[in-house]
Design a protein around this motif. Structure first.
Motif, short mmCIF file in Angstrom:
data_model
loop_
_atom_site.label_atom_id
_atom_site.label_comp_id
_atom_site.label_asym_id
_atom_site.label_seq_id
_atom_site.Cartn_x
_atom_site.Cartn_y
_atom_site.Cartn_z
N ASN A 33 0.76 -1.26 0.12
CA ASN A 33 -0.02 0.12 -0.01
C ASN A 33 0.97 1.18 0.06
O ASN A 33 1.42 1.39 1.06
N LEU A 34 0.80 1.92 -1.02
CA LEU A 34 1.61 3.39 -1.25
C LEU A 34 1.42 4.24 -0.26
O LEU A 34 2.23 5.16 0.18
N ALA A 73 10.67 -3.17 -1.91
CA ALA A 73 9.85 -2.77 -0.99
C ALA A 73 10.34 -3.27 0.40
O ALA A 73 11.08 -3.95 0.79
N GLY A 74 9.80 -2.45 1.51
CA GLY A 74 10.21 -2.47 2.92
C GLY A 74 11.41 -1.70 3.11
O GLY A 74 11.75 -0.86 2.46
N VAL A 88 16.07 6.08 7.51
CA VAL A 88 14.61 6.70 7.28
C VAL A 88 13.67 5.46 7.61
O VAL A 88 13.33 4.94 6.56
N PRO A 89 13.38 5.13 8.80
CA PRO A 89 12.39 3.83 9.02
C PRO A 89 11.19 3.85 8.14
O PRO A 89 10.42 4.90 7.83
N GLY A 90 10.98 2.60 7.86
CA GLY A 90 9.50 2.42 7.04
C GLY A 90 9.03 1.11 7.22
O GLY A 90 9.52 0.30 8.20
N PRO A 91 7.95 0.73 6.36
CA PRO A 91 7.47 -0.70 6.52
C PRO A 91 8.26 -1.81 6.41
O PRO A 91 9.38 -1.72 5.80
N SER A 92 8.21 -2.97 6.84
CA SER A 92 8.68 -4.31 6.63
C SER A 92 7.76 -5.34 6.71
O SER A 92 6.91 -5.25 7.67
N VAL A 147 0.20 -17.08 9.07
CA VAL A 147 0.62 -16.81 7.44
C VAL A 147 0.24 -15.42 7.15
O VAL A 147 -1.21 -15.11 6.89
N GLY A 148 0.95 -14.55 6.58
CA GLY A 148 0.38 -13.32 6.01
C GLY A 148 0.60 -13.60 4.51
O GLY A 148 1.83 -13.57 4.09
N ARG A 149 -0.32 -13.31 3.71
CA ARG A 149 -0.07 -13.22 2.37
C ARG A 149 -0.72 -11.77 1.80
O ARG A 149 -1.48 -11.13 2.29
N GLU A 150 0.37 -11.14 0.75
CA GLU A 150 0.21 -10.01 0.14
C GLU A 150 -0.20 -8.74 1.17
O GLU A 150 -1.18 -8.16 1.08
N LEU A 151 0.60 -8.69 2.36
CA LEU A 151 0.58 -7.95 3.25
C LEU A 151 0.52 -6.59 2.81
O LEU A 151 1.22 -6.10 2.06
N THR A 152 -0.59 -5.76 3.40
CA THR A 152 -1.33 -4.38 3.00
C THR A 152 -1.58 -4.06 1.60
O THR A 152 -1.87 -3.06 1.10
N LYS A 153 -1.52 -5.32 0.83
CA LYS A 153 -2.30 -5.13 -0.63
C LYS A 153 -3.70 -5.44 -0.59
O LYS A 153 -4.28 -5.72 0.38
N LEU A 154 -4.35 -5.08 -1.62
CA LEU A 154 -5.60 -5.40 -1.98
C LEU A 154 -6.19 -6.70 -1.58
O LEU A 154 -7.23 -6.72 -0.86
#
Length: 235
Positions: A13-14, A83-84, A109-113, A183-190
């Protein structure tokens, strides 16, 4: 001396990019990227136009020297992996080390992972958490390393591809049938999906599907976590 910024970018997710990351990407002289085409999509979304330099895992040491040369010339550089957060199962660690050794300032510059995203919703972690990233695609090596990891009794986080996720879950179930997994699949995506159960239960879920797609992060509970989960399930 100049500054190299190691910039965390969204895993899907942008909207998850930080204000600070956008400002850094806007103000640096050059942006280095794991895949310039992938990063160009991100930059275009935010209306950012900067010179791009490739720095992939296959050429990171060579590309790092080119980036250090830019820093030596007084230019500021931001590095973004696909990504991440760079350096977490992504290139960036070698670049950061070489730039610091050359006397330049390296700023996070911390961000998602995917790692922290999955842990935040796993519901268990304990004081010790092992992050292993991708295991070997070779069955024998993968199972051998899994035995070592599970024998610690600590929670473990792994990454896996859609081509091997069922094999990984089968291995976990064979080694320890009690451990709970998230189990996380396609995390933060649609099509984000988070599934919890024993490794065998989650394996059966994915095995029943006609096609398994997406990127996976796998949280394996520690011994204590699995016992607590089982106790809760029995009550």
């Amino acid at each position: 001396m100049s500054t190299l910024y190691i910039v965390g970018t969204p895993i899907g997710n942008l909207g998850d990019i930080t204000f600070r990351a956008v400002e850094i990407l806007k103000t640096v002289d050059v942006i280095a990227a794991e895949d310039t085409r992938h990063t160009l999509h991100l930059l275009t979304h935010f209306g950012i136009r900067k010179p791009l330099v490739s720095c992939r895992s296959q050429n990171e040491e060579f590309a790092s020297q080119k980036i250090v040369n830019l820093l030596d010339e007084g230019q500021s550089v931001a590095y973004a992996s696909d990504a991440g957060t760079p350096g977490i199962s992504d290139p960036g660690a070698i670049l950061a080390g070489i730039a610091r050794k050359a006397g330049h300032t390296v700023v996070p510059v911390p961000g998602p992972s995917a790692f922290s995203t999955l842990v935040s919703v796993a519901g268990a972690g304990g004081k010790t958490l092992i992050f292993e990233g991708f295991l070997s695609p070779k069955s024998g090596r993968r199972r051998s390393r899994l035995v070592e990891l599970l024998s610690t009794g600590d929670a473990v986080v792994l990454y896996e591809s859609p081509f091997r996720i069922v094999k990984l879950l089968t291995d976990i179930a064979d080694i320890d049938s009690v451990r709970r997994v998230v189990v996380g699949r396609e995390l933060t995506k649609l099509h984000e999906e988070i599934i919890e159960g024993t490794a065998a239960e989650v394996r059966d879920e994915f095995s029943s599907r006609q096609k398994v797609l997406g990127e996976f992060a796998v949280f394996i509970s520690g011994n204590k976590n699995s016992q607590l989960s089982q106790e809760n399930a029995d009550n």
